[in-house]
Design a protein around this motif. Structure first.
Motif, PDB file in Angstrom:
ATOM      1  N   TYR B  64      -5.149  -9.539  -7.124  1.00 11.96           N
ATOM      2  CA  TYR B  64      -5.410 -10.107  -5.937  1.00 11.96           C
ATOM      3  C   TYR B  64      -6.809 -10.931  -5.847  1.00 11.96           C
ATOM      4  O   TYR B  64      -6.975 -11.846  -5.215  1.00 11.96           O
ATOM      5  CB  TYR B  64      -5.914  -8.982  -4.792  1.00 11.96           C
ATOM      6  N   ARG B  65      -7.945 -10.396  -6.551  1.00 12.95           N
ATOM      7  CA  ARG B  65      -9.052 -11.244  -6.633  1.00 12.95           C
ATOM      8  C   ARG B  65      -8.878 -12.739  -7.249  1.00 12.95           C
ATOM      9  O   ARG B  65      -9.233 -13.819  -6.831  1.00 12.95           O
ATOM     10  CB  ARG B  65     -10.015 -10.481  -7.600  1.00 12.95           C
ATOM     11  N   GLN B  66      -8.106 -12.770  -8.270  1.00 12.08           N
ATOM     12  CA  GLN B  66      -7.502 -14.142  -8.725  1.00 12.08           C
ATOM     13  C   GLN B  66      -7.032 -14.970  -7.639  1.00 12.08           C
ATOM     14  O   GLN B  66      -7.295 -16.218  -7.543  1.00 12.08           O
ATOM     15  CB  GLN B  66      -6.625 -13.777 -10.020  1.00 12.08           C
ATOM     16  N   VAL B  67      -6.033 -14.368  -6.980  1.00 15.55           N
ATOM     17  CA  VAL B  67      -5.581 -15.102  -5.905  1.00 15.55           C
ATOM     18  C   VAL B  67      -6.451 -15.566  -4.752  1.00 15.55           C
ATOM     19  O   VAL B  67      -6.630 -16.630  -4.572  1.00 15.55           O
ATOM     20  CB  VAL B  67      -4.186 -14.127  -5.148  1.00 15.55           C
ATOM     21  N   GLN B  68      -7.703 -14.517  -4.612  1.00 13.44           N
ATOM     22  CA  GLN B  68      -8.536 -14.791  -3.667  1.00 13.44           C
ATOM     23  C   GLN B  68      -9.338 -16.142  -4.293  1.00 13.44           C
ATOM     24  O   GLN B  68      -9.400 -16.822  -3.372  1.00 13.44           O
ATOM     25  CB  GLN B  68      -9.319 -13.931  -3.451  1.00 13.44           C
ATOM     26  N   ASN B  69      -9.751 -16.028  -5.386  1.00 11.63           N
ATOM     27  CA  ASN B  69     -10.574 -17.102  -5.921  1.00 11.63           C
ATOM     28  C   ASN B  69      -9.609 -18.549  -5.973  1.00 11.63           C
ATOM     29  O   ASN B  69     -10.285 -19.521  -5.759  1.00 11.63           O
ATOM     30  CB  ASN B  69     -11.036 -16.725  -7.454  1.00 11.63           C
ATOM     31  N   THR B 166      -6.015 -13.200   1.982  1.00  9.28           N
ATOM     32  CA  THR B 166      -6.369 -13.011   0.610  1.00  9.28           C
ATOM     33  C   THR B 166      -7.425 -11.761   0.638  1.00  9.28           C
ATOM     34  O   THR B 166      -7.552 -11.168  -0.339  1.00  9.28           O
ATOM     35  CB  THR B 166      -6.648 -14.240  -0.211  1.00  9.28           C
ATOM     36  N   ASN B 167      -8.320 -12.050   1.491  1.00  7.18           N
ATOM     37  CA  ASN B 167      -9.593 -11.167   1.616  1.00  7.18           C
ATOM     38  C   ASN B 167      -8.723  -9.780   2.072  1.00  7.18           C
ATOM     39  O   ASN B 167      -9.243  -8.686   1.470  1.00  7.18           O
ATOM     40  CB  ASN B 167     -10.517 -11.306   2.542  1.00  7.18           C
ATOM     41  N   GLN B 168      -7.973  -9.840   2.837  1.00  9.27           N
ATOM     42  CA  GLN B 168      -7.340  -8.485   3.327  1.00  9.27           C
ATOM     43  C   GLN B 168      -6.507  -7.861   1.991  1.00  9.27           C
ATOM     44  O   GLN B 168      -6.672  -6.576   1.904  1.00  9.27           O
ATOM     45  CB  GLN B 168      -6.259  -8.703   4.338  1.00  9.27           C
ATOM     46  N   LEU B 169      -5.641  -8.624   1.403  1.00  9.51           N
ATOM     47  CA  LEU B 169      -5.218  -8.188   0.008  1.00  9.51           C
ATOM     48  C   LEU B 169      -6.413  -7.357  -0.836  1.00  9.51           C
ATOM     49  O   LEU B 169      -5.916  -6.229  -1.254  1.00  9.51           O
ATOM     50  CB  LEU B 169      -4.448  -9.297  -0.741  1.00  9.51           C
ATOM     51  N   VAL B 170      -7.334  -8.142  -0.990  1.00  8.83           N
ATOM     52  CA  VAL B 170      -8.328  -7.640  -2.032  1.00  8.83           C
ATOM     53  C   VAL B 170      -8.851  -6.209  -1.293  1.00  8.83           C
ATOM     54  O   VAL B 170      -8.983  -5.238  -2.017  1.00  8.83           O
ATOM     55  CB  VAL B 170      -9.451  -8.536  -2.118  1.00  8.83           C
TER      56      VAL B 170
END
Lengths: 332, 502
Positions: B64-69, B166-170
């Motif tokens: 998820y952090r990868q997706v966020q970035n 994406t923040n929510q996912l993380v």
């Protein structure tokens, strides 16, 4: 403007749809009145504090009456805070800072968070030479609350600082003056303090929660109710929420009108500061943003900083109730 | 451990052999050890599962952090491309946007819990691609203002939503991780409690069983041992109570039977002994009367009361008197012994002087020693304290010892020695006689026992003198013994306290 004129202006704004967003909800409100039973109690007590970002609850008096509350009381608490008042059973519903509400739930305080209200009311100011939150390591930092300012502690934790060890906290009602006098390195300002510091050109902003991510995507203030009040008075709770969320919409659509109401209601003397605050903070996010995510985020930060023991899921399960919000999102 | 007595009794009453009980105890303890090990393995397995779960959560957070970035990077790239309005940059940006859609598919495998959120993200992303594509088309058509308007009004809010999603996912993944860690800690704590609790319970149970089994054996053994000691001390009245229904129970029953039998025999012997003593006492008494008459008349005849006695008759009368007195001595000895055994001999306690006792004995035996040409050596320590006791009986003891010494010594001397130390008077009589063998030393103080050599038979005697002496000394609270070696003479000694205890 005298109160009676203010009330006329406010009702006119609602009735005439001057705010654009107000008219339609009013129509829907009429329909919901027919479907909903009357509130279990006709008395509701709200906090009257110094922070003017609570504008929606300050100017909701007329709508609360329209929702069936014949006795709307504002409990003044000079120097005190709303959270303590709610814990003591002095207020039924009030707006709270999200991190403080999280800490309160962790410590077992009987409160229930009901909805997010707005985003971006706080600003962190610092002296020259401090450019980010990370630079606060080893510095004297002031803020309201105690022993930590949990909002700023969350920010410190987010960038890898240990708020308990890396920051020298100075909390209390006079921290703004200490910062102005140069005795503090940084200060987390809550409305109307950010507006005043800007006007007096004291320090510079290192975090503006209305602009800087992720804070601009999180509810800094939530509406909470006393757990006992919410449990015993679900209809009253929902009606109070509806009134306050409508005035939240009004703050977003007509910040000038809302600022005038706040000033006329005697909640703050400075119209300019109120207007500035209502313009900067985002009062139009309660439908869009997920308050649970904000609570989860602050819980994570406070948990990793060791300031709370409960895990985020527990805070959410024990300290929140989004049922009314979900219904109101469809209705309002 | 009184509270455990019922358990010990319960184990004792189990109708099984000792070996079966011991085997059961060992098997039970072994079973507890196996059970503890099994619980430990089960708990370890649970901890391992938690660790695997946490690893999965960590992988999800990373994804998820990868997706966020990537999302933040994409939104920045799109924003820049729309600002520059360069055709090649716009083409490249559109390609990257579409490629990112494929990347999103890769995180689907870890996003089962957040499927709804991910679907929302996908929809917003598709909408964003659509809006950006339209904006790019407007730029290509030269409608820059409309493109900018579209970017501000439509693309930016969607970009903001994408970022928040994406923040929510993380955040959700991190919250799950925190919950997982706490659950893992709680599971560990619970597991540790279970293992420790089970181990403690097993140890306690093993100790309890060990105690119960061992005391079900030791208890009866101690009881039987105690009972046997009582029997050895002549107590045949009690019974040993053992609840065991195993070999120890049978042993206890046999001990009880043996005790009863011994008690019966002892009572019979005691009665017989009393009868014998009584008979001897009666007989002695009955014998002395006519004997005294015989001696009296013999003396009267010798004294010439009944007329002149010829030399030949005098010799006969002397023999009658001498043998009569010997017989009277024997009868007196038997009478004394009988009295002692019948518990009828009492001491006439009074102040006496041991020096005087020695002097009396000396004067009595001087003639005898002189006749045998044996030297008499007396050594009485000066300042012997006056003592309390039966002077006559003690004189009898010393006279017996000195008389024996002279009787069995053919040449040399007899030495009498008296001393006092620690409130105890010690008297010894040493002779230069033939000595007594070790075997005889052990029994000469018993009734009717004499040294088994020719001299004894030659010298005569009843074998009661030393027995009576021993009883008299013991009645005073003292003791008597002999030290001797064959051919080197003998030394008889006795002690009596200056002040005997009542």
């Amino acid at each position: 403007m005298r109160p009676i004129e203010s009330r006329r202006y406010f009702l006119a704004a609602l009735a005439g749809g001057a705010a654009g967003l107000i008219g339609a909800p009013m129509l829907m409100t009429r329909r919901s009145f027919a479907e909903e039973p009357p509130p279990e109690t006709t008395t509701i007590r709200l906090a009257w504090a110094t922070n003017i970002c609570n504008a929606p609850q300050y100017i909701a008096q007329e709508l609360l009456r329209a929702e069936g509350f014949t006795d709307v009381k504002y409990v003044k608490m000079p120097g005190g805070n709303q959270l303590q008042a709610m814990v003591r059973g002095e207020v039924d519903v009030t707006m709270l800072y999200s991190p403080s509400a999280v800490v309160a739930v962790d410590s077992g305080s009987p409160i229930t968070m009901l909805t997010g209200v707005h985003v971006g009311c706080n600003v962190t100011f610092a002296r020259e030479g401090i450019r980010s939150i990370r630079d606060l390591k080893g510095k004297k930092v002031g803020g309201t609350g105690g022993p930590f300012n949990y909002l700023l502690a969350s920010m410190a934790s987010y960038v890898g600082l240990d708020p308990r060890k890396d920051i020298e906290w100075v909390t209390g009602p006079s921290t703004k003056e200490l910062f102005i006098e140069g005795k503090l390195d940084a200060f987390l300002a809550l409305p109307p303090d950010p507006q005043e510091l800007r006007a007096r050109k004291v320090g510079h902003e290192i975090v503006n929660s209305s602009l800087d991510r992720p804070w601009s995507q999180l509810f800094c203030c939530v509406l909470a109710g006393s757990r006992d009040f919410v449990r015993k008075n679900p209809t009253a709770t929902k009606r109070a929420m509806r009134a306050i969320l409508k005035t939240t919409d009004f703050c977003a659509s007509d910040p000038a009108g809302a600022a005038r109401q706040v000033v006329d209601g005697g909640f703050t003397p400075n119209y300019e500061y109120a207007l500035q605050m209502l313009t900067e903070a985002s009062y139009n996010k309660w439908r869009e943003y997920d308050p649970e995510d904000s609570i989860r985020f602050y819980s994570l930060r406070l948990h990793e900083a060791g300031l709370i023991k409960s895990i985020p899921n527990k805070i959410i399960s024990e300290g929140t109730n989004w049922r009314f919000l979900k219904e109101l999102k469809r209705e309002v | 451990m009184w509270p455990l007595k019922p358990l010990v009794d319960l184990v004792s009453r189990v109708p099984a052999r000792v070996e079966a009980k011991l085997l059961t105890a060992f098997l039970t303890i072994a079973a507890l050890l196996i059970a503890t090990g099994a619980v430990g393995l089960f708990v370890l397995s649970g901890v391992n599962e938690r660790a695997v779960e946490l690893t999965k959560l960590q992988r999800k957070i990373d994804a998820y952090r990868q997706v966020q970035n990537d999302t933040t990077s994409q939104l920045y790239t799109v924003s820049s491309a729309l600002l520059t309005m360069d055709a090649r940059t716009l083409d490249s940006t559109l390609r990257q946007l579409n490629q990112f859609g494929f990347d999103m598919d890769r995180v689907a495998f870890v996003a089962k819990d957040e499927a709804e959120l991910l679907e929302q993200f996908r929809q917003e992303y598709d909408r964003f691609v659509e809006v950006v594509t339209r904006a790019v088309e407007l730029i290509r058509e030269g409608k820059d203002a409309e493109a900018r308007e579209m970017q501000l009004a439509k693309a930016s809010p969607i970009a903001d939503r994408l970022e928040r999603l994406t923040n929510q996912l993380v955040n959700k993944a991190e919250a799950d991780m925190v919950a997982g860690i706490e659950a893992s800690e709680q599971a560990y704590s619970t597991a540790r409690g279970i293992v420790i609790g089970f181990a403690i319970a097993s140890i306690a149970l093993a100790l309890l069983l060990g105690y119960a089994f061992s005391w079900s054996l030791i208890g009866p053994v101690k009881a039987i041992e105690g009972r046997l000691e009582e029997i050895a001390h002549g107590d045949f009245a009690k019974r040993v109570e053992v609840a065991s229904r195993d070999e120890l129970g049978a042993l206890a029953a046999n001990v009880n039977r043996m005790s009863e039998e011994l008690g019966r025999l002892y009572r019979q012997l005691e009665a017989a002994s009393k009868h014998k003593s009584q008979f001897l006492a009666n007989m002695s008494h009955e014998l002395r009367t006519p004997l005294n008459a015989v001696l009296g008349y013999a003396e009267l005849i010798l004294d010439g009361v009944y007329g002149e006695v010829s030399a030949k008759m005098r010799d006969v009368l002397d023999r009658i008197e001498r043998n009569g007195r010997h017989l009277l001595g024997l009868v007196n000895d038997v009478l004394d012994l009988s009295k002692i055994e019948a518990g009828q001999l009492t001491l006439a306690i009074a102040d006496y002087s041991m020096a005087q006792v020695v002097a009396n004995v000396l004067s009595a035996v001087e003639g005898l020693a002189r006749d045998k040409k044996i030297g008499l050596n007396v050594d009485v320590a000066p300042g012997l304290p006056p003592a309390l006791g039966d002077e006559r009986k003690l004189t009898q003891v010393l006279l017996n010892l000195v008389g024996n010494a002279i009787k069995f010594t053919d040449a040399g001397e007899v030495a009498i020695k008296a001393s006092c130390a620690d409130d105890t008077i010690t008297v010894s009589v040493a002779d230069s006689g033939p000595g007594i063998s070790e075997a005889d030393q052990a029994r000469i103080f018993e009734e009717f026992q004499q040294a088994q050599d020719g001299s004894t038979r030659h010298k005569g005697g009843t074998g009661l003198g030393l027995t009576i002496s021993k009883r008299i000394v013991e009645l005073h609270g003292g003791r008597i013994w002999v030290e001797s070696r064959l051919g080197q003479g003998s030394t008889f000694s006795f002690t009596v306290p200056v002040r005997p205890h009542p």
